[in-house]
Write a protein that holds these residues in place. Structure first.
Motif: not given
Length: 329
Positions: A201-227
């Motif tokens: 959940r690293g992106p929850e430590q500021g990144l997701l909010q930054t992306l929302e503020n800047e109007g940047i989309g996001s695509i999550a890699f390894s959403p299954l946590h390496k399977g």
């Protein structure tokens, strides 16, 4: 046999606007990090690309060094484009990246203008394309001024070699700085690609909010946590799994008894929701609309079909979210 895409492909997928742009991405995108290299079976990769497109997956994610060997995933994809998908190029979002080691010498990695421009030229040649839809800087470069790296991305768009640009593995602070530079140059950052899952959940430590503020989309890699966030390891390590062989991607030591116990509880919750664990894990990433797309890897067609089935249930109750947090605490 000549490939003809399923006429109902766009009825099977949900599409989401990427940040403040006009571009929409499928909720599920297909990554070619593994299983599309020169060591892999071409017909299996070809079947996966075909089936993904038939299910409404229009976004295919690559990088210069994907393989192995490095570069071979782009070559495989280029061959599939030529064999099957050429007529559908304008319906596809094709992305690639540069930044990790690709060739010897000082220009074969990182973020100089020389490196990024040369790498994209090589990628376009391997895939047989005039342009890619999204070009990423794959990782930050502490030794190259950020202005140089961002001006290289801006130049590439102005040259017509990419339509949009993105970042991957950038911190919230560097993302903000890069975004502001790109805005000044006139080529706004479209998208950021971080590693993100229920167990990462690293992106929850500021990144997701930054992306929302800047109007940047996001695509999550390894959403299954390496399977790990699948039922694949609940009853031991399968002989054909990543954990069974040598891999920089998966270490069997990560599959501790404690981890398996948590995954088992998550699997029970998924069953209560009428989903496979992998589907619940993807739905969790996509649950609130902040993440534009979940980027999956696959080794067979059935895994792609399961992933697309996720979109039938992306909502969670507060109780379910609390239960997930308690299991993983």
């Amino acid at each position: 046999m000549v490939y003809t895409a399923d006429d109902k492909r766009y009825e099977m997928m949900t599409y989401r606007r990427c940040g403040n742009s006009g571009l929409k991405l499928p909720a599920i995108s297909l990554g070619l990090w593994h299983n599309f290299g020169g060591i892999d079976k071409y017909e299996n990769g070809r079947a996966m690309i075909r089936r993904a497109f038939d299910l409404g997956i229009t976004h295919f994610d690559l990088a210069n060094n994907y393989g192995p060997p490095a570069g071979s995933a782009e070559e495989t994809f280029g061959r599939i484009l030529q064999d099957d998908m050429k007529a559908y190029r304008d319906e596809m979002i094709i992305s690639t990246k540069a930044g990790y080691y690709m060739w010897p010498g000082p220009y074969g990695e990182w973020g100089s203008k020389k490196s990024l421009v040369a790498s994209l030229d090589q990628s376009l040649k391997r895939m047989g394309l005039d342009y890619v839809d999204i070009y990423y800087h794959h990782r930050p470069d502490q030794d190259t001024p950020l202005e140089e790296t961002m001006s290289a991305l801006d130049l590439i768009v102005r040259q017509g070699k990419a339509l949009y640009v993105g970042l991957s593995n950038y911190s919230p602070e560097m993302t903000l700085e890069a975004s502001q530079i790109l805005k000044r140059l006139g080529t706004p950052c479209l998208i950021h690609q971080p590693q993100y899952s229920m167990m990462g959940r690293g992106p929850e430590q500021g990144l997701l909010q930054t992306l929302e503020n800047e109007g940047i989309g996001s695509i999550a890699f390894s959403p299954l946590h390496k399977g790990i966030l699948t039922d694949r390891y609940l009853y031991g390590i399968a002989p054909d799994s990543r954990a069974a062989g040598p891999s920089v991607f998966m270490n069997p030591n990560e599959l501790t008894e404690e981890v398996i116990a948590k995954v088992s509880k998550l699997n029970d919750l998924a069953a209560e929701r009428g989903q496979k664990l992998s589907q619940m894990a993807l739905a969790w990433v996509l649950r609130d609309g902040i993440v534009t797309s979940a980027l999956i890897g696959a080794s067979k067609v059935s895994q792609i079909e399961d992933a697309v089935g996720t979109i039938n249930n992306l909502s969670f109750t507060d109780e379910e979210l609390s239960h997930i947090d308690a299991i993983l605490a």
